[in-house]
Write a protein that holds these residues in place. Structure first.
Motif, PDB file in Angstrom:
ATOM      1  N   ASP A  33      -2.909  -2.390  -0.605  1.00 27.40           N
ATOM      2  CA  ASP A  33      -2.726  -2.688   0.823  1.00 27.40           C
ATOM      3  C   ASP A  33      -1.745  -1.733   1.501  1.00 27.40           C
ATOM      4  O   ASP A  33      -1.437  -1.892   2.682  1.00 27.40           O
ATOM      5  CB  ASP A  33      -2.286  -4.140   1.018  1.00 27.40           C
ATOM      6  N   GLY A  34      -1.236  -0.751   0.758  1.00 30.75           N
ATOM      7  CA  GLY A  34      -0.338   0.231   1.337  1.00 30.75           C
ATOM      8  C   GLY A  34       1.131  -0.118   1.259  1.00 30.75           C
ATOM      9  O   GLY A  34       1.981   0.653   1.695  1.00 30.75           O
ATOM     10  N   MET A  35       1.432  -1.287   0.681  1.00 27.47           N
ATOM     11  CA  MET A  35       2.816  -1.713   0.525  1.00 27.47           C
ATOM     12  C   MET A  35       3.101  -1.945  -0.947  1.00 27.47           C
ATOM     13  O   MET A  35       2.338  -2.644  -1.629  1.00 27.47           O
ATOM     14  CB  MET A  35       3.085  -2.996   1.322  1.00 27.47           C
ATOM     15  N   GLY A  36       4.158  -1.351  -1.455  1.00 30.83           N
ATOM     16  CA  GLY A  36       4.532  -1.578  -2.840  1.00 30.83           C
ATOM     17  C   GLY A  36       4.786  -3.050  -3.099  1.00 30.83           C
ATOM     18  O   GLY A  36       5.134  -3.806  -2.195  1.00 30.83           O
ATOM     19  N   ASP A  37       4.638  -3.466  -4.355  1.00 36.66           N
ATOM     20  CA  ASP A  37       4.717  -4.888  -4.672  1.00 36.66           C
ATOM     21  C   ASP A  37       5.263  -5.083  -6.085  1.00 36.66           C
ATOM     22  O   ASP A  37       5.462  -4.125  -6.839  1.00 36.66           O
ATOM     23  CB  ASP A  37       3.353  -5.554  -4.507  1.00 36.66           C
ATOM     24  N   LEU A  38       5.497  -6.348  -6.445  1.00 33.85           N
ATOM     25  CA  LEU A  38       6.059  -6.644  -7.766  1.00 33.85           C
ATOM     26  C   LEU A  38       5.091  -6.305  -8.893  1.00 33.85           C
ATOM     27  O   LEU A  38       5.525  -5.762  -9.921  1.00 33.85           O
ATOM     28  CB  LEU A  38       6.494  -8.108  -7.824  1.00 33.85           C
ATOM     29  N   PRO A  39       3.776  -6.602  -8.771  1.00 28.46           N
ATOM     30  CA  PRO A  39       2.870  -6.140  -9.828  1.00 28.46           C
ATOM     31  C   PRO A  39       2.895  -4.614  -9.988  1.00 28.46           C
ATOM     32  O   PRO A  39       2.690  -4.103 -11.096  1.00 28.46           O
ATOM     33  CB  PRO A  39       1.503  -6.646  -9.363  1.00 28.46           C
ATOM     34  N   GLY A  40       3.154  -3.909  -8.896  1.00 26.54           N
ATOM     35  CA  GLY A  40       3.282  -2.457  -8.994  1.00 26.54           C
ATOM     36  C   GLY A  40       4.469  -2.055  -9.834  1.00 26.54           C
ATOM     37  O   GLY A  40       4.408  -1.088 -10.614  1.00 26.54           O
ATOM     38  N   VAL A  41       5.587  -2.784  -9.705  1.00 25.07           N
ATOM     39  CA  VAL A  41       6.754  -2.521 -10.549  1.00 25.07           C
ATOM     40  C   VAL A  41       6.419  -2.790 -12.005  1.00 25.07           C
ATOM     41  O   VAL A  41       6.735  -1.988 -12.899  1.00 25.07           O
ATOM     42  CB  VAL A  41       7.949  -3.382 -10.095  1.00 25.07           C
ATOM     43  N   THR A  42       5.756  -3.914 -12.259  1.00 25.23           N
ATOM     44  CA  THR A  42       5.381  -4.255 -13.636  1.00 25.23           C
ATOM     45  C   THR A  42       4.488  -3.181 -14.235  1.00 25.23           C
ATOM     46  O   THR A  42       4.658  -2.793 -15.404  1.00 25.23           O
ATOM     47  CB  THR A  42       4.679  -5.620 -13.657  1.00 25.23           C
ATOM     48  N   SER A  59      15.769  -3.966  -4.370  1.00 23.29           N
ATOM     49  CA  SER A  59      16.094  -4.326  -2.999  1.00 23.29           C
ATOM     50  C   SER A  59      15.262  -5.546  -2.620  1.00 23.29           C
ATOM     51  O   SER A  59      14.297  -5.898  -3.313  1.00 23.29           O
ATOM     52  CB  SER A  59      15.812  -3.149  -2.064  1.00 23.29           C
ATOM     53  N   PRO A  60      15.580  -6.222  -1.500  1.00 24.87           N
ATOM     54  CA  PRO A  60      14.964  -7.521  -1.213  1.00 24.87           C
ATOM     55  C   PRO A  60      13.437  -7.528  -1.256  1.00 24.87           C
ATOM     56  O   PRO A  60      12.779  -6.655  -0.697  1.00 24.87           O
ATOM     57  CB  PRO A  60      15.483  -7.840   0.187  1.00 24.87           C
ATOM     58  N   PHE A  61      12.923  -8.546  -1.906  1.00 19.57           N
ATOM     59  CA  PHE A  61      11.483  -8.785  -2.032  1.00 19.57           C
ATOM     60  C   PHE A  61      11.142 -10.160  -1.473  1.00 19.57           C
ATOM     61  O   PHE A  61      10.060 -10.687  -1.714  1.00 19.57           O
ATOM     62  CB  PHE A  61      11.077  -8.708  -3.513  1.00 19.57           C
ATOM     63  N   TYR A  62      12.048 -10.754  -0.725  1.00 22.77           N
ATOM     64  CA  TYR A  62      11.894 -12.108  -0.215  1.00 22.77           C
ATOM     65  C   TYR A  62      11.012 -12.121   1.040  1.00 22.77           C
ATOM     66  O   TYR A  62      10.819 -11.078   1.672  1.00 22.77           O
ATOM     67  CB  TYR A  62      13.277 -12.692   0.117  1.00 22.77           C
ATOM     68  N   PRO A  63      10.487 -13.284   1.421  1.00 21.89           N
ATOM     69  CA  PRO A  63       9.740 -13.363   2.679  1.00 21.89           C
ATOM     70  C   PRO A  63      10.572 -12.834   3.843  1.00 21.89           C
ATOM     71  O   PRO A  63      11.761 -13.169   3.982  1.00 21.89           O
ATOM     72  CB  PRO A  63       9.461 -14.867   2.825  1.00 21.89           C
ATOM     73  N   SER A  64       9.959 -11.996   4.664  1.00 21.77           N
ATOM     74  CA  SER A  64      10.706 -11.303   5.714  1.00 21.77           C
ATOM     75  C   SER A  64       9.738 -10.753   6.750  1.00 21.77           C
ATOM     76  O   SER A  64       8.611 -10.366   6.426  1.00 21.77           O
ATOM     77  CB  SER A  64      11.518 -10.156   5.104  1.00 21.77           C
ATOM     78  N   VAL A  79       9.181 -15.245  -2.889  1.00 20.31           N
ATOM     79  CA  VAL A  79       8.718 -13.861  -2.851  1.00 20.31           C
ATOM     80  C   VAL A  79       7.833 -13.680  -1.628  1.00 20.31           C
ATOM     81  O   VAL A  79       7.002 -14.547  -1.315  1.00 20.31           O
ATOM     82  CB  VAL A  79       7.934 -13.513  -4.133  1.00 20.31           C
ATOM     83  N   ASP A  80       8.006 -12.570  -0.926  1.00 17.80           N
ATOM     84  CA  ASP A  80       7.126 -12.253   0.198  1.00 17.80           C
ATOM     85  C   ASP A  80       5.683 -12.189  -0.304  1.00 17.80           C
ATOM     86  O   ASP A  80       5.395 -11.458  -1.261  1.00 17.80           O
ATOM     87  CB  ASP A  80       7.539 -10.909   0.799  1.00 17.80           C
ATOM     88  N   PRO A  81       4.761 -12.927   0.299  1.00 19.60           N
ATOM     89  CA  PRO A  81       3.368 -12.909  -0.190  1.00 19.60           C
ATOM     90  C   PRO A  81       2.759 -11.521  -0.243  1.00 19.60           C
ATOM     91  O   PRO A  81       1.855 -11.267  -1.043  1.00 19.60           O
ATOM     92  CB  PRO A  81       2.640 -13.808   0.817  1.00 19.60           C
ATOM     93  N   ARG A  82       3.242 -10.607   0.589  1.00 18.51           N
ATOM     94  CA  ARG A  82       2.715  -9.236   0.555  1.00 18.51           C
ATOM     95  C   ARG A  82       3.180  -8.483  -0.685  1.00 18.51           C
ATOM     96  O   ARG A  82       2.594  -7.457  -1.048  1.00 18.51           O
ATOM     97  CB  ARG A  82       3.154  -8.490   1.812  1.00 18.51           C
ATOM     98  N   LEU A  83       4.231  -8.994  -1.325  1.00 16.84           N
ATOM     99  CA  LEU A  83       4.779  -8.336  -2.509  1.00 16.84           C
ATOM    100  C   LEU A  83       4.454  -9.089  -3.793  1.00 16.84           C
ATOM    101  O   LEU A  83       4.749  -8.589  -4.877  1.00 16.84           O
ATOM    102  CB  LEU A  83       6.295  -8.170  -2.380  1.00 16.84           C
ATOM    103  N   GLY A  84       3.873 -10.286  -3.682  1.00 20.92           N
ATOM    104  CA  GLY A  84       3.506 -11.026  -4.877  1.00 20.92           C
ATOM    105  C   GLY A  84       3.891 -12.486  -4.784  1.00 20.92           C
ATOM    106  O   GLY A  84       4.021 -13.055  -3.697  1.00 20.92           O
ATOM    107  N   ALA A  91       6.633 -12.429 -14.371  1.00 20.45           N
ATOM    108  CA  ALA A  91       5.942 -11.462 -15.233  1.00 20.45           C
ATOM    109  C   ALA A  91       6.683 -10.126 -15.237  1.00 20.45           C
ATOM    110  O   ALA A  91       6.780  -9.459 -16.280  1.00 20.45           O
ATOM    111  CB  ALA A  91       4.505 -11.270 -14.756  1.00 20.45           C
ATOM    112  N   MET A  92       7.204  -9.729 -14.085  1.00 23.81           N
ATOM    113  CA  MET A  92       7.955  -8.476 -14.007  1.00 23.81           C
ATOM    114  C   MET A  92       9.230  -8.548 -14.842  1.00 23.81           C
ATOM    115  O   MET A  92       9.557  -7.614 -15.590  1.00 23.81           O
ATOM    116  CB  MET A  92       8.301  -8.168 -12.554  1.00 23.81           C
ATOM    117  N   VAL A  93       9.978  -9.666 -14.733  1.00 22.99           N
ATOM    118  CA  VAL A  93      11.203  -9.817 -15.507  1.00 22.99           C
ATOM    119  C   VAL A  93      10.882  -9.814 -17.002  1.00 22.99           C
ATOM    120  O   VAL A  93      11.584  -9.173 -17.803  1.00 22.99           O
ATOM    121  CB  VAL A  93      11.949 -11.104 -15.105  1.00 22.99           C
TER     122      VAL A  93
END
Length: 561
Positions: A33-42, A59-64, A79-84, A91-93
């Motif tokens: 979707d053009g925005m980095g996310d937590l599955p991308g980190v994993t 850096s913050p990954f919270y809803p915003s 977690v911001d739904p756009r980030l996971g 799973a990332m941790v």
């Protein structure tokens, strides 16, 4: 679902850790979707493991609403739904811990977003209500309250006050009280005198600690306690001008009671959770209070980040900061770049003596004037990195610096999103140039990032993509990998011995186990110090000392014991 901590925990892991900052929106996009996310980190955990870091800081990954790049938080325990999702976070941790990498998360206690449930309740309530007491709402000055309560400025430009239209009470529908926001309008400041605010953040710390988080980076740690007694004192500048704790907005003594409470929460865990304060406090003795074992345990020093590439500056800063750390019981912190500043290869590429105003002018000119000496900037950045990574203390690295990324100074104006750009009337570009999504593979669409990036990647990013540097001797990526690998092998007690004289262009120090670091800060080759055994050189930031008699210009060497 909870995620366990690392096996064989080490309570002191943070003291000399290499910590890699991830700005999640710009790291790696797994869903296109053009925005980095937590599955991308994993998905990139193998890359991070191969890099050789000890921890990641997210850096913050919270809803915003992203009014300030995620530092305007709607919900501190989600977690911001756009980030996971929270499951993606778990799973990332788990993946990080499986790779031997610890996890630090950003916590933003000075302010919430204006979409936080507490602030929405405050807007819906009348002046003087319990809901408003969690923030700083005040009547305005002037005959009709039409003037803000003070002259305090916002960090992003404009006033630090916004007037609301009342929704309840006898003045419903009319302009009413003002609320304080030291940053964007969308970031109302919490009232940390309120017990509910303090207890809610204790709950937040426990929430993430219970999910396996190993530590916290505390945003604007010096800003929580404020003197709101009336009449408000004037403060037309945001700098801290006094070292006695009497500044009305920053570094007040009362903040240390808050962080003593945080330390009580962090010590509920075995091992205790780590924390580091972002406290822009110019007075050494006061900054060190945040790093006391009874409080957060570490505090950023930004001295090297603010210094020019200069032998005298680098050595004096290292001496000062190591002495400070020893006196506080903490370890020092070292950082050159982060999500808030121009990337250091670009800073070092500008003419010597360039000021913050010069940097801002350079950005506004789309990086065209003055013309940066990019080769020199990267050469200096590599030498500075090896100088820093040899020092005792923890090293904080910003995503992409291992690729040698420069600032993207010529982003199209229509793509800019930093609130500074808008609140200064398009006079200051802000921080978007260091937040452009990373280049992973030049052969893939969007350089392997994922979908069309939320900030456009310049064409020259392709030449610095990770895949093109992987395994290439002498590349910046391989230099970082080698440095971090050797750093683990050579790690020593938290001290050093200076082998060069003060003022020398070649700065030479030795760690207690015999590990030596030599940095030539001059723009020309310099004679090698006597007694240096080039057979022991295991790493160089630039050209090797080819003749055996000199060290190349703007180059650092590492010698193993």
């Amino acid at each position: 679902m909870t995620t366990p901590s690392l096996p064989s925990p080490d309570a002191q892991w943070w003291r000399q850790a290499a910590v890699y900052q991830i700005y999640p929106r710009s790291f790696s996009d797994a869903n296109g979707d053009g925005m980095g996310d937590l599955p991308g980190v994993t998905a990139r955990m193998g890359y991070l493991s191969a890099l050789g870091i000890d921890a990641i800081w997210l850096s913050p990954f919270y809803p915003s609403a992203l009014a300030d790049g995620g530092y305007d938080v709607d919900d501190y325990r989600n977690v911001d739904p756009r980030l996971g999702t929270l499951a993606d976070f778990d799973a990332m941790v788990a993946a990080a811990h499986d790779a031997g990498i610890r996890v630090i998360v950003d916590v933003v206690p000075n302010h919430s977003s204006n979409r936080h449930e507490w602030f929405k309740a405050a807007l819906a309530a009348a002046p003087g209500s319990p809901e408003r007491a969690r923030y700083h709402f005040l009547d305005g000055l002037g005959d009709r309250g039409e003037l803000p309560p003070s002259d305090w400025p916002s960090h992003f430009g404009g006033a630090a006050w916004t007037r609301v239209v009342e929704q309840a009470g006898p003045n419903a529908g009319q302009p009413g009280q003002w609320y304080l926001h030291l940053f964007a309008t969308e970031q109302p400041d919490f009232n940390w005198d309120h017990p509910e605010v303090r207890e809610d953040f204790h709950t937040t710390l426990r929430f993430w600690a219970d999910r396996g988080v190993d530590g916290f980076r505390v945003d604007v740690a010096h800003g929580l306690a404020k003197d709101m007694s009336l009449p408000l004192r004037s403060k037309p500048e945001l700098e801290i001008l006094v070292d006695d704790g009497s500044d009305p907005l920053f570094d007040r003594d009362a903040v240390h009671e808050i962080f003593a409470g945080w330390r009580g929460v962090l010590n509920e865990y075995d091992p205790p959770k780590a924390a580091v304060a972002e406290a822009w406090v110019p007075f050494t003795d006061r900054r060190l209070k945040y790093a006391r074992p009874s409080e957060l345990g570490q505090a950023f020093n930004f001295d090297l980040l603010q210094a020019p590439f200069n032998a005298v500056e680098f050595r004096s800063i290292a001496e000062k900061c190591l002495s400070e750390a020893a006196s506080s019981g903490a370890s020092s912190t070292w950082v050159f770049s982060n999500h808030d500043v121009v990337r250091h290869p670009s800073r070092y590429a500008l003419p010597d003596g360039s000021t913050l105003a010069d940097l801002e002018a350079w950005l506004m000119a789309d990086g065209a004037a003055p013309v940066p000496e990019l080769a020199q900037g990267l050469r200096r950045a590599r030498a500075a990195t090896l100088f820093m990574l040899g020092l005792p203390g923890s090293a904080y690295l910003y995503q992409g610096e291992e690729l040698g990324l420069f600032e993207v100074a010529d982003l199209p104006k229509e793509s800019l999103q930093d609130p500074t750009w808008f609140r200064t009337g398009h006079k200051v570009k802000g921080r978007d140039g260091c937040r452009v999504p990373l280049p992973w593979d030049a052969a893939q669409a969007n350089l392997g990032f994922g979908g069309t990036p939320w900030l456009p990647q310049p064409a020259w990013f392709a030449s610095l993509a990770a895949a093109g540097q992987d395994g290439v001797a002498g590349s910046t990526l391989e230099m970082y990998r080698s440095a971090l690998a050797w750093r683990r092998k050579l790690q020593a007690e938290e001290s050093l011995e200076w082998l060069s004289e003060p003022g020398a262009e070649v700065v030479h120090y030795r760690r207690p186990n015999g590990w030596e670091v030599l940095s030539n800060f001059a723009a020309t080759p310099a004679p090698l110090p006597s007694g240096v055994d080039l057979a022991k050189v295991v790493l160089t930031s630039g050209d090797p000392a080819g003749t055996g008699a000199t060290i190349a210009a703007e180059t650092t060497l590492w010698l193993a014991p």
